[in-house]
Design a protein around this motif. Structure first.
Motif, PDB file in Angstrom:
ATOM      1  N   TYR A  35      -9.155   2.618   5.816  1.00 32.69           N
ATOM      2  CA  TYR A  35      -8.802   3.322   4.583  1.00 32.69           C
ATOM      3  C   TYR A  35      -8.768   2.372   3.401  1.00 32.69           C
ATOM      4  O   TYR A  35      -8.337   1.233   3.512  1.00 32.69           O
ATOM      5  CB  TYR A  35      -7.416   3.966   4.694  1.00 32.69           C
ATOM      6  CG  TYR A  35      -7.239   4.959   5.813  1.00 32.69           C
ATOM      7  CD1 TYR A  35      -8.309   5.654   6.354  1.00 32.69           C
ATOM      8  CD2 TYR A  35      -5.983   5.220   6.320  1.00 32.69           C
ATOM      9  CE1 TYR A  35      -8.130   6.573   7.377  1.00 32.69           C
ATOM     10  CE2 TYR A  35      -5.788   6.135   7.338  1.00 32.69           C
ATOM     11  CZ  TYR A  35      -6.868   6.810   7.868  1.00 32.69           C
ATOM     12  OH  TYR A  35      -6.679   7.708   8.858  1.00 32.69           O
ATOM     13  N   PRO A  42       0.796  -1.218   0.000  1.00 28.91           N
ATOM     14  CA  PRO A  42       0.000   0.000   0.000  1.00 28.91           C
ATOM     15  C   PRO A  42       0.835   1.278   0.000  1.00 28.91           C
ATOM     16  O   PRO A  42       1.933   1.314   0.533  1.00 28.91           O
ATOM     17  CB  PRO A  42      -0.801  -0.079   1.299  1.00 28.91           C
ATOM     18  CG  PRO A  42      -0.455  -1.354   1.954  1.00 28.91           C
ATOM     19  CD  PRO A  42       0.657  -1.992   1.215  1.00 28.91           C
ATOM     20  N   ASN A  47      -1.044   7.363   1.630  1.00 27.65           N
ATOM     21  CA  ASN A  47      -1.598   8.601   1.084  1.00 27.65           C
ATOM     22  C   ASN A  47      -1.644   9.682   2.162  1.00 27.65           C
ATOM     23  O   ASN A  47      -1.158   9.486   3.270  1.00 27.65           O
ATOM     24  CB  ASN A  47      -2.970   8.346   0.462  1.00 27.65           C
ATOM     25  CG  ASN A  47      -3.990   7.872   1.482  1.00 27.65           C
ATOM     26  OD1 ASN A  47      -3.826   8.034   2.691  1.00 27.65           O
ATOM     27  ND2 ASN A  47      -5.062   7.273   0.993  1.00 27.65           N
ATOM     28  N   LEU A  67      -6.684   1.883   0.339  1.00 25.02           N
ATOM     29  CA  LEU A  67      -5.365   2.358  -0.083  1.00 25.02           C
ATOM     30  C   LEU A  67      -5.020   1.901  -1.497  1.00 25.02           C
ATOM     31  O   LEU A  67      -5.353   0.788  -1.902  1.00 25.02           O
ATOM     32  CB  LEU A  67      -4.300   1.866   0.898  1.00 25.02           C
ATOM     33  CG  LEU A  67      -4.491   2.313   2.347  1.00 25.02           C
ATOM     34  CD1 LEU A  67      -3.436   1.694   3.233  1.00 25.02           C
ATOM     35  CD2 LEU A  67      -4.461   3.822   2.448  1.00 25.02           C
TER      36      LEU A  67
END
Length: 160
Positions: A133, A103, A106, A135
């Motif tokens: 999340y 991943p 972000n 990802l």
């Protein structure tokens, strides 16, 4: 498999460059399977020029099968947290992987990770947060041998 690399320029011959800042997986050539992510990277890094490029590569999975590879699961767990933390915080940290897949941290992940680095979140709290999340992925080439597994196809100019 098609991989994308966002850049301020066309990158027909990828190289492993030492970045100006610390990155999740260390020194390497960063790609993703998400064209949108590469588009965003290209625009962020080419802001002064007014345009960037999304470079497309064909990834030879058969050739890559011979490489030393590290794959992180989605959502990321303790091993991922430890690895990213080491790359960001341990001066001189190295590893012997040719290729790493996992991943992307972000902006939301960066914020949560910063809280962990400051001791405001425990590792388990960070991992629990990361599970919420969605990802994007990244594949990072760390050696010249690994770079031989990708072939440049084309570059697309992108603008804001």
């Amino acid at each position: 498999m098609i991989l994308f690399h966002g850049s301020p320029q066309i990158v027909e011959e990828p190289r492993i460059l030492v970045p100006e800042r610390t990155l999740d997986y260390g020194v390497g050539f960063y790609t993703t399977t998400s064209e949108k992510q590469a588009h965003d990277w290209a625009l962020r890094r080419a802001a002064q020029q007014g345009c960037g490029f999304v470079n497309l590569y064909e990834f030879d999975e058969t050739a890559a099968a011979e490489l030393k590879r590290l794959d992180f699961p989605q959502p990321p767990g303790e091993e991922w947290v430890d690895f990213v933390y080491a790359n960001r915080n341990q001066r001189g940290f190295t590893h012997d992987n040719d290729l790493i897949y996992g991943p992307v941290a972000n902006d939301r992940v960066y914020a949560a990770f910063a809280l962990f680095e400051q001791g405001l979140l425990s590792k388990q709290e960070l991992i629990t947060e990361l599970k919420t999340y969605k990802l994007i992925d990244q594949m990072v080439f760390h050696t010249q041998v690994a770079l031989k597994c990708i072939k440049f196809l084309e570059a697309k100019e992108v603008r804001p």
